[in-house]
Write a protein that holds these residues in place. Structure first.
Motif, PDB file in Angstrom:
ATOM      1  N   ALA A   1       0.366  15.867  62.631  1.00 38.25           N
ATOM      2  CA  ALA A   1      -0.321  16.852  61.243  1.00 38.25           C
ATOM      3  C   ALA A   1      -0.668  18.103  61.856  1.00 38.25           C
ATOM      4  O   ALA A   1      -0.338  19.002  60.935  1.00 38.25           O
TER       5      ALA A   1
ATOM      6  N   PHE B   1       2.359  20.273  62.240  1.00 35.61           N
ATOM      7  CA  PHE B   1       2.786  20.905  61.327  1.00 35.61           C
ATOM      8  C   PHE B   1       2.157  21.969  60.359  1.00 35.61           C
ATOM      9  O   PHE B   1       2.499  22.419  59.404  1.00 35.61           O
ATOM     10  N   SER B   2       0.740  21.907  60.790  1.00 35.81           N
ATOM     11  CA  SER B   2      -0.138  23.046  60.054  1.00 35.81           C
ATOM     12  C   SER B   2      -0.311  24.441  60.270  1.00 35.81           C
ATOM     13  O   SER B   2      -0.766  25.077  59.600  1.00 35.81           O
ATOM     14  N   PHE B   3       0.635  24.752  61.386  1.00 39.06           N
ATOM     15  CA  PHE B   3       0.566  26.068  61.811  1.00 39.06           C
ATOM     16  C   PHE B   3       1.082  26.975  60.606  1.00 39.06           C
ATOM     17  O   PHE B   3       2.138  26.418  60.117  1.00 39.06           O
ATOM     18  N   GLN B   4       0.462  28.043  60.222  1.00 40.46           N
ATOM     19  CA  GLN B   4       0.984  28.938  59.495  1.00 40.46           C
ATOM     20  C   GLN B   4       1.755  30.269  60.223  1.00 40.46           C
ATOM     21  O   GLN B   4       1.159  30.987  60.960  1.00 40.46           O
ATOM     22  N   ALA B   5       2.841  30.053  60.138  1.00 40.17           N
ATOM     23  CA  ALA B   5       4.030  31.013  60.849  1.00 40.17           C
ATOM     24  C   ALA B   5       3.983  32.408  60.363  1.00 40.17           C
ATOM     25  O   ALA B   5       3.954  33.307  61.109  1.00 40.17           O
ATOM     26  N   ASP B   6       4.069  32.462  59.210  1.00 37.83           N
ATOM     27  CA  ASP B   6       4.292  33.804  58.476  1.00 37.83           C
ATOM     28  C   ASP B   6       2.785  34.420  58.111  1.00 37.83           C
ATOM     29  O   ASP B   6       1.799  33.444  57.753  1.00 37.83           O
TER      30      ASP B   6
ATOM     31  N   PRO C   1       0.733  36.771  52.408  1.00 44.20           N
ATOM     32  CA  PRO C   1       1.385  38.113  51.828  1.00 44.20           C
ATOM     33  C   PRO C   1       0.037  38.960  51.696  1.00 44.20           C
ATOM     34  O   PRO C   1      -0.887  38.681  51.782  1.00 44.20           O
TER      35      PRO C   1
ATOM     36  N   LYS D   1       2.111  36.853  37.787  1.00 43.81           N
ATOM     37  CA  LYS D   1       2.440  35.673  38.555  1.00 43.81           C
ATOM     38  C   LYS D   1       1.810  34.615  37.533  1.00 43.81           C
ATOM     39  O   LYS D   1       0.683  34.595  37.446  1.00 43.81           O
TER      40      LYS D   1
ATOM     41  N   ARG E   1       2.194  22.991  53.129  1.00 47.57           N
ATOM     42  CA  ARG E   1       2.200  23.635  54.513  1.00 47.57           C
ATOM     43  C   ARG E   1       3.335  22.601  54.986  1.00 47.57           C
ATOM     44  O   ARG E   1       3.972  22.983  55.934  1.00 47.57           O
ATOM     45  N   PHE E   2       2.957  21.284  54.981  1.00 44.53           N
ATOM     46  CA  PHE E   2       3.860  20.483  55.755  1.00 44.53           C
ATOM     47  C   PHE E   2       5.374  20.427  55.304  1.00 44.53           C
ATOM     48  O   PHE E   2       6.279  20.565  56.208  1.00 44.53           O
TER      49      PHE E   2
ATOM     50  N   GLY F   1       6.016  24.874  55.187  1.00 41.59           N
ATOM     51  CA  GLY F   1       5.732  25.767  56.133  1.00 41.59           C
ATOM     52  C   GLY F   1       4.773  26.638  55.824  1.00 41.59           C
ATOM     53  O   GLY F   1       4.130  27.369  56.664  1.00 41.59           O
ATOM     54  N   ASN F   2       4.846  27.199  54.670  1.00 38.67           N
ATOM     55  CA  ASN F   2       4.070  28.108  53.998  1.00 38.67           C
ATOM     56  C   ASN F   2       3.927  28.242  52.504  1.00 38.67           C
ATOM     57  O   ASN F   2       4.623  27.596  51.899  1.00 38.67           O
TER      58      ASN F   2
ATOM     59  N   GLU G   1       4.313  30.778  50.349  1.00 36.70           N
ATOM     60  CA  GLU G   1       5.065  31.909  49.856  1.00 36.70           C
ATOM     61  C   GLU G   1       6.264  31.730  50.444  1.00 36.70           C
ATOM     62  O   GLU G   1       6.459  31.448  51.995  1.00 36.70           O
TER      63      GLU G   1
ATOM     64  N   GLY H   1       9.475  32.628  52.668  1.00 38.63           N
ATOM     65  CA  GLY H   1       9.358  33.652  53.600  1.00 38.63           C
ATOM     66  C   GLY H   1      10.248  32.966  54.883  1.00 38.63           C
ATOM     67  O   GLY H   1      10.814  32.033  54.516  1.00 38.63           O
TER      68      GLY H   1
ATOM     69  N   ALA I   1       9.196  31.428  57.454  1.00 37.63           N
ATOM     70  CA  ALA I   1       8.704  30.037  57.940  1.00 37.63           C
ATOM     71  C   ALA I   1       9.226  29.150  56.742  1.00 37.63           C
ATOM     72  O   ALA I   1       9.603  27.932  57.402  1.00 37.63           O
ATOM     73  N   MET I   2       9.399  29.404  55.600  1.00 32.57           N
ATOM     74  CA  MET I   2       9.772  28.232  54.710  1.00 32.57           C
ATOM     75  C   MET I   2      11.219  28.151  54.758  1.00 32.57           C
ATOM     76  O   MET I   2      11.605  26.779  54.672  1.00 32.57           O
TER      77      MET I   2
END
Ligand code: FES
Lengths: 138, 605
Positions: free
Chosen positions: A30, A33-38, A41, A81, B415-416, B419-420, B422, B424, B426-427
């Motif tokens: 878990a 998978f939780s890392f936020q790569a981007d 915004p 949005k 997230r799982f 990946g993100n 938004e 991008g 990662a998604m």
């Protein structure tokens, strides 16, 4: 209480160890998978000199996305949005319409038809010292 | 095997002869056709020169042919005059001046590239790489001068740049050719603005800055399909594929004195004829396996070209579709097989329920099959997202936000899964990983398990009691058929289905749209993919979590409960359509089906 026989104890021990390590492994997965790569915004948008938006003008700023109005009371930015599931609303006239599930909003972002339940938020507009406008997307 | 069942065409020898002939003929034609007219390949074929300039590979670029001496140079020299601009110059004026001073010599005054006509402007230095001007301080073959200079104003020239930001960075780092990096930032911006203007990509009244460049989309188009049609090539390729399958299947047929082949071994030696009637099974399970194989093969082929990055994903799909020889066929096959798989799997599910085949001992396999169905839907959705073009934007955004609407764990779930929060890079890469690895592998394992359980459960559900007073046509049929006969029937189904698929894939292209841009354009398609249209319609009702997540989950759950809740179908009725003792389950599924179809139709209005 009768003492646990040696066999059962060992079995219990191995089983709980197995469960424990399994849980640890799942937890690790878990975390993996939780890392936020981007990067998230941008929150602030510099939209250039305020004089580009004269009194009475209505400008659609697609990069935010938001609509900027210059009214007699100053600048009002309405997010575009959709509060339902995040599609960008369209602006066929004064009001807003969502193409995805048909929510409607009036020109200040108030919901006039579902499924959206929250109004389109108004975004903060700040004028910097050198006369540029900054729109803050929350 | 009975003689009666054999159609002459499928008789081994003649069948093989025909297939070989087909292979021969189509192979001959395929080889005789010149390589697909791919602009990329044509344009970067340099003529034999001492120096190959670092011409970037561009799509649909027209390049000048080999330079030849023009007999009478006629050129209006006033085109070389310094342009007159207002004071103070606007950004575009400055761009024009930079262009005039730096770029024009090679790219031409109107961005036409180094055409013969433009070289006329150099007068006697027209062929300066042979006239040896500057030869004293330059290589012996003369002034180093690129011979192939791309035009800047042709349609699609800038297609490899996603947005103005990229073009600006490219110019800043790589231009001019003779002194890369010599442009200041202001000049690079100005000339980028000018280039955008030249290509009609600069919105009215916009000043290009380092900050807004990424919001000005360039790559905004779908390539023009190649002028010459691919139809008959695709048809020939299709014939070739079909005959290949035919031959392959024949060679696994039993031969006297040989041990059964691997494929044969996958089948039980004999099965009751009643289990193999087409009008009972509709061939749906077998077809699903066949479609999976097509999907696997075409998907693997696509992997050789697809680049899962936000900049290149949609562009590489356009390459596969329009430039790669037979790429369009491969992609269309992949697309149409995926759509067909959803339909076939649904039919399979309906068949199982409508014939009461879900009951013990096949209960577990029913659940496996349901799981497979869900995985197929997810695979279809992830594959659809991989297009990364304007057609998928809202489905992607609404879909991920839908997951986010789950109370408490919503954000973690997004997230799982993606990946993100938004769209991008990662998604995109995560959907890629799910599609090719997570879901595909899981699906493959479940499929093998599902097939294994069919045999384990004693074949598919069919009555064990031979009914007395069979209808006449069944009387003559043997009570058991051999696996060779089964294989033959499978082969026929495969060839027919394959043929239909190939025809569809030749004539109906899979959807494609302009690459997703960072600017949110509102012309994006706002419909979900067809198999999720019913969910989209439900979402119009109200709360996203309740209607968009909980309801579909409940539907799956209810489907899964069918074998546990509804009574077993009477033994004497098993193996027939619509057994009376299974009415409740049938009614339930029919209602569900009608509801989903109605919602789908409502959503397409
Ligand atoms: S996203 Fe706007 S109505 Fe659903």
């Amino acid at each position: 209480m009768r003492p646990l026989p040696r066999r059962s104890f060992l079995k219990l021990l191995t089983n709980s160890l197995l469960t424990f390590s399994g849980a640890l492994g799942l937890g690790g997965l878990a975390r993996f998978f939780s890392f936020q790569a981007d990067p998230p915004p941008p929150k602030e948008f510099d939209i250039g000199p305020a004089m580009n938006y004269p009194q009475g003008s209505v400008t659609v700023l697609l990069q935010i996305p938001a609509t900027l109005r210059h009214t007699s009371k100053g600048f009002i930015a309405v997010s575009m949005k959709c509060t339902h599931l995040g599609c960008t609303v369209e602006k066929p006239g004064e009001t807003f319409e969502c193409p995805c599930h048909g929510s409607r909003f009036d020109e200040f972002g108030k919901v006039t038809r579902g499924p959206a339940t929250r109004d389109l938020p108004q975004l903060e507009v700040i004028e910097t010292e050198d006369g540029n406008l900054i729109v803050r997307a929350s | 095997m009975t003689e009666r069942a054999r159609h002459p065409i499928l008789r081994l020898r003649s069948g093989r002869a025909i297939s070989l002939l087909l292979i021969f003929v189509s192979g001959f034609f395929l080889l005789a056709i010149p390589a697909a007219a791919s602009p990329v390949l044509d344009s970067i074929t340099p003529t034999a020169t001492a120096y190959t300039p670092p011409t970037p590979t561009m799509y649909l670029v027209t390049l000048t042919p080999t330079p030849t001496l023009a007999p009478t140079p006629t050129f209006d020299v006033s085109r070389l005059d310094k342009p007159i601009v207002d004071e103070p110059p606007s950004q575009l004026d400055e761009g024009l001046l930079v262009y005039w001073g730096v770029c024009m010599a090679c790219h031409g005054d109107t961005g036409q590239g180094l055409t013969d006509a433009w070289r006329d402007s150099f007068g006697e230095d027209r062929d300066c790489w042979t006239s040896k001007c500057h030869a004293s301080n330059h290589p012996p073959q003369g002034f180093e001068f690129p011979r192939l200079v791309p035009s800047l104003s042709d349609k699609g020239t800038l297609l490899r740049f996603v947005n103005a930001e990229q073009l600006y960075q490219y110019n800043l780092a790589n231009m001019p050719w003779w002194d890369p990096g010599s442009l200041t930032k202001e000049k690079a911006l100005a000339v980028t603005a000018y280039l955008l203007k030249m290509n009609g990509k600069l919105p009215e009244g916009v000043t290009l800055t380092a900050a807004n460049g990424q919001f000005i989309p360039i790559q905004y188009t779908v390539m023009e399909p190649p002028a010459q049609s691919n139809l008959w090539k695709y048809l020939l390729a299709g014939a070739l594929i079909l005959s290949g399958i035919g031959i392959g299947l024949q060679s696994v047929q039993p031969h006297a004195g040989k041990r059964p082949s691997f494929i044969l071994h996958l089948h039980p030696p004999t099965i009751p004829a009643l289990q193999a009637r087409f009008r009972y099974t509709l061939g749906a399970g077998g077809l699903a396996v066949f479609l999976c194989i097509i999907l696997l093969v075409t998907g693997l082929l696509e992997m050789f070209y697809y680049i899962p990055s936000t900049e290149r994903a949609a562009a590489t799909i356009q390459e596969i579709t329009f430039l790669v020889p037979y790429g369009g066929l491969v992609r269309n096959l992949h697309f149409w097989s995926a759509q067909a798989l959803v339909v076939v799997a649904a039919i399979h599910l309906l068949r199982v329920v409508f014939t009461g085949a879900y009951a013990k001992p096949r209960r577990f396999n029913y659940i496996l099959g349901l799981g497979l169905f869900v995985i197929v839907l997810l695979l279809d959705f992830t594959g659809y997202v991989l297009r990364w073009d304007e057609g998928i934007r809202w489905a992607l955004i609404a879909g991920t936000n839908l997951l986010g609407s789950v109370p408490k764990i919503g954000e973690g779930l997004v997230r799982f899964v993606s990946g993100n929060l938004e769209p991008g890079p990662a998604m995109l890469i995560r959907f890629y990983a799910w599609h090719l690895f997570g879901l595909a592998i899981l699906g493959g394992i479940l499929m093998i398990w599902h097939l294994f359980r069919v045999r384990r459960d004693g074949g598919i559900a069919a009555t064990r009691v031979e009914r007395i007073g069979n209808p006449p046509d069944e009387e003559s049929a043997p009570t058991r058929i051999s696996r060779a006969e089964l294989l033959r029937r499978e082969a026929i189904t495969m060839l027919v289905a394959g043929g239909i698929l190939l025809l569809i894939s030749t004539f109906l292209p899979a959807p494609i749209e302009q690459p997703m841009s960072s600017t949110l354009v509102s012309l994006a398609e706002s419909r979900a993919p067809w198999f999720f249209l019913w969910v989209q319609e439900l979402l119009k009702v109200g709360d996203p979590f309740l209607w968009g997540v909980a309801t579909p989950l409940i539907v799956v759950l209810l489907l899964g409960l069918i074998p546990y809740v509804f009574p077993r179908v009477d033994e004497s009725e098993i193996g027939r359509w619509l057994p009376r003792s299974g009415r409740a389950a049938q009614l339930f599924l029919a209602t569900l089906l009608v509801t989903i179809i109605t919602l789908t139709i409502l959503a397409t209005r």
